[in-house]
Scaffold this motif. Structure first.
Motif, short mmCIF file in Angstrom:
data_model
loop_
_atom_site.label_atom_id
_atom_site.label_comp_id
_atom_site.label_asym_id
_atom_site.label_seq_id
_atom_site.Cartn_x
_atom_site.Cartn_y
_atom_site.Cartn_z
N HIS A 38 -23.42 -42.42 -44.86
CA HIS A 38 -23.56 -42.18 -43.43
C HIS A 38 -22.54 -42.97 -42.62
N ARG A 39 -22.53 -44.30 -42.81
CA ARG A 39 -21.61 -45.16 -42.05
C ARG A 39 -20.16 -44.93 -42.47
N TYR A 40 -19.95 -44.71 -43.74
CA TYR A 40 -18.59 -44.49 -44.23
C TYR A 40 -17.95 -43.28 -43.55
N LEU A 41 -18.65 -42.15 -43.53
CA LEU A 41 -18.10 -40.92 -42.95
C LEU A 41 -17.91 -41.06 -41.44
N ASN A 42 -18.84 -41.72 -40.77
CA ASN A 42 -18.67 -41.92 -39.33
C ASN A 42 -17.54 -42.87 -39.03
N GLY A 43 -17.39 -43.89 -39.89
CA GLY A 43 -16.27 -44.79 -39.70
C GLY A 43 -14.92 -44.11 -39.89
N LYS A 44 -14.87 -43.15 -40.81
CA LYS A 44 -13.65 -42.39 -41.08
C LYS A 44 -13.48 -41.21 -40.10
N LYS A 45 -14.52 -40.97 -39.29
CA LYS A 45 -14.54 -39.84 -38.35
C LYS A 45 -14.38 -38.51 -39.08
N VAL A 46 -15.15 -38.39 -40.18
CA VAL A 46 -15.19 -37.16 -40.95
C VAL A 46 -16.51 -36.46 -40.63
N PRO A 47 -16.49 -35.23 -40.13
CA PRO A 47 -17.75 -34.54 -39.83
C PRO A 47 -18.65 -34.44 -41.05
N GLN A 48 -19.90 -34.85 -40.89
CA GLN A 48 -20.92 -34.77 -41.93
C GLN A 48 -21.92 -33.72 -41.43
N LEU A 49 -21.59 -32.44 -41.68
CA LEU A 49 -22.29 -31.36 -41.02
C LEU A 49 -23.45 -30.79 -41.84
N PHE A 50 -24.51 -30.46 -41.11
CA PHE A 50 -25.65 -29.68 -41.61
C PHE A 50 -26.24 -30.29 -42.88
N VAL A 51 -26.55 -31.58 -42.75
CA VAL A 51 -27.18 -32.35 -43.82
C VAL A 51 -28.51 -31.70 -44.21
N LEU A 52 -28.73 -31.54 -45.51
CA LEU A 52 -29.98 -30.93 -45.99
C LEU A 52 -31.03 -32.00 -46.24
N SER A 53 -31.57 -32.47 -45.14
CA SER A 53 -32.67 -33.42 -45.11
C SER A 53 -33.29 -33.31 -43.73
N GLY A 54 -34.60 -33.42 -43.66
CA GLY A 54 -35.28 -33.30 -42.37
C GLY A 54 -35.49 -34.62 -41.66
N ALA A 55 -34.87 -35.70 -42.15
CA ALA A 55 -35.03 -36.99 -41.50
C ALA A 55 -34.47 -36.94 -40.09
N THR A 56 -35.16 -37.55 -39.15
CA THR A 56 -34.76 -37.53 -37.74
C THR A 56 -33.44 -38.25 -37.51
N LYS A 57 -33.10 -39.20 -38.37
CA LYS A 57 -31.93 -40.05 -38.15
C LYS A 57 -30.62 -39.28 -38.11
N LYS B 167 -61.43 -32.22 -35.60
CA LYS B 167 -61.50 -33.55 -36.21
C LYS B 167 -60.49 -33.53 -37.36
N ILE B 168 -59.44 -34.32 -37.23
CA ILE B 168 -58.28 -34.20 -38.11
C ILE B 168 -58.22 -35.35 -39.12
N ALA B 169 -57.96 -34.99 -40.37
CA ALA B 169 -57.66 -35.97 -41.41
C ALA B 169 -56.20 -35.81 -41.83
N ILE B 170 -55.51 -36.92 -41.99
CA ILE B 170 -54.10 -36.90 -42.37
C ILE B 170 -53.91 -37.56 -43.73
N LEU B 171 -53.25 -36.85 -44.63
CA LEU B 171 -52.82 -37.41 -45.91
C LEU B 171 -51.31 -37.33 -45.95
N SER B 172 -50.63 -38.45 -46.14
CA SER B 172 -49.17 -38.42 -46.10
C SER B 172 -48.55 -39.29 -47.19
N GLN B 173 -47.36 -38.90 -47.59
CA GLN B 173 -46.60 -39.68 -48.57
C GLN B 173 -46.09 -40.94 -47.88
N ASN B 174 -46.18 -42.07 -48.55
CA ASN B 174 -45.86 -43.35 -47.93
C ASN B 174 -44.35 -43.64 -48.02
N ASP B 175 -43.59 -42.89 -47.24
CA ASP B 175 -42.15 -43.09 -47.17
C ASP B 175 -41.66 -42.47 -45.86
N ASP B 176 -40.34 -42.44 -45.67
CA ASP B 176 -39.80 -41.90 -44.42
C ASP B 176 -40.18 -40.44 -44.22
#
Length: 397
Positions: A114-133, A169-178
């Motif tokens: 992530h930082r490497y490509l931004n530092g080089k100003k290389v577009p990192q387009l359409f990442v296949l991950s749903g992370a908000t970051k 009345k809602i119950a949430i089960l979630s994986q303990n990661d990002d």
């Protein structure tokens, strides 16, 4: 001899200048696109994405390319290992001199560069991950997501519950990661002040856990009538089967899009999965309602001609096809200016772009302060055989 030496020096300067120009304007003769995917290792099934995109770019090249230039996708194996992703990405940028990185898979792997490509100003387009970051124009302006974020998906589930079952009345089960935390954050954000009263129980699990049976039993004891299960892979099957085994039948169970594959539902019994709710912004290419849809027919024709050895039941091909079409739209909009700056400018100024296989009324819009390409989703319910439409479009705008 002096004249010959001067000519040699001049020629050397011309060669050096040409080489510098090539590096400054990647893709002058061809448009080189870099990508890393797991072609080996436990997630090697996702290598289908790269194979489908190579096939699609071959189709574009056969039709004349992009503004007279051919696309060359250089897709390398990172085995879903961040150190390998770093090695391969550096090779693509520094040796292969790609114009941009496109559609690489995974949160941890993309984070490693992530930082490497931004530092080089290389577009990192359409990442296949749903992370908000990946949608952070101020902090990392050269990176853009290529799918709906987990947080946005969590928002639309909460919006639907507020509309359909405001007394839930809602119950949430979630994986303990990002992955789990992003979904739950969006879900709670959309519930707003009602989250405290509507959510009656929460539990999480580690991705290394053998089972989630104890969590399911504890959530049943809360008296919840709605379940939000932020689960992946085998835990999807365990959730569905586990609830059936203890006779727990909530009014509705919401699961992520990534848990909707028939390969996860079958081990739990399709009858047990009936009633599951998930979301999508793409047409289900195997749903009978789209059997005669022109876009779906065109997609299958593409597979038959350019990827004849592929398994047409592999829905990773459809995801790859949509994102490849989106990248082609961006490159065409660049015209003759194939600088990295212009690629980013075009990718961040999309206006209501419609693409084959997107659901009706779903369009891609981005801005310099809004990098999310897919924010509109439609809920679907599993009827024991296939997914059927449950709602109109919901979004996280």
């Amino acid at each position: 001899m002096r004249a010959a030496a001067l000519r040699a020096i001049a020629l050397g300067l011309m060669v050096a200048s040409a080489a510098t120009a090539t590096r400054a304007d990647p893709g002058k003769e061809e448009i080189r696109i870099g990508q890393t995917l797991p072609y080996s290792g436990p997630l090697s099934g996702f290598g289908a994405i790269g194979r489908a995109q190579e096939a699609y770019f071959a189709k574009i090249n056969a039709e004349g390319g992009i503004n007279g230039r051919k696309i060359r996708l250089i897709s390398l194996d990172d085995a879903y290992s961040p150190p390998k992703t770093v090695e391969q990405t550096r090779k693509l940028v520094e040796q292969d001199e790609v114009l941009l990185m496109f559609g690489s898979l995974g949160t941890a792997t993309n984070n490693a560069v992530h930082r490497y490509l931004n530092g080089k100003k290389v577009p990192q387009l359409f990442v296949l991950s749903g992370a908000t970051k990946w949608a952070d124009p101020k902090g990392f302006p050269w990176t853009m997501p290529g799918m709906a974020t987990y947080e946005s998906e969590g928002v639309v589930y909460a919006k639907h519950i507020l509309q359909a079952r405001p007394d839930a009345k809602i119950a949430i089960l979630s994986q303990n990661d990002d992955f789990g935390r992003d979904y739950v954050a969006g879900f709670k954000r959309a519930l707003g002040s009602k989250a405290a009263s509507m959510i009656v129980a929460e539990a999480n699990y580690e991705s290394s856990a053998p089972t989630i049976n104890s969590q399911i039993a504890a959530l049943k004891g809360s008296g919840a009538n709605i379940v939000f299960g932020v689960v992946l892979g085998k835990f999807t099957s365990q959730l569905i089967k586990g609830m059936a085994e203890i006779g727990w039948k909530p009014d509705a169970v919401y699961v992520p899009t990534s848990a909707s594959s028939i390969t996860f539902l079958e081990p739990a019994g399709l009858a047990n999965a009936a009633g599951l709710v998930t979301s999508s912004y793409q047409k289900d290419i195997f749903d009978e309602q789209w059997a005669n849809d022109p876009d779906v027919k065109e997609y299958f024709a593409f597979l038959k001609q350019y990827l004849p050895s592929g398994d047409e039941r592999n829905t990773n091909y459809a995801t790859a096809y949509v994102n490849a079409r989106l990248l082609v739209h961006v490159l065409r909009a660049c015209g003759d200016d194939l600088s990295r700056e212009n690629v980013l400018r075009q990718a961040t100024s999309l206006r209501a772009v419609t693409l084959p296989l997107l659901l009706p009324d779903v369009a891609v819009t981005t801005g310099s302060d809004d990098y999310l390409p897919f924010q509109q989703l439609r809920l679907r319910r599993f009827d024991g055989k296939s997914w059927t439409a449950l709602s109109g479009l919901l979004d996280d705008r």
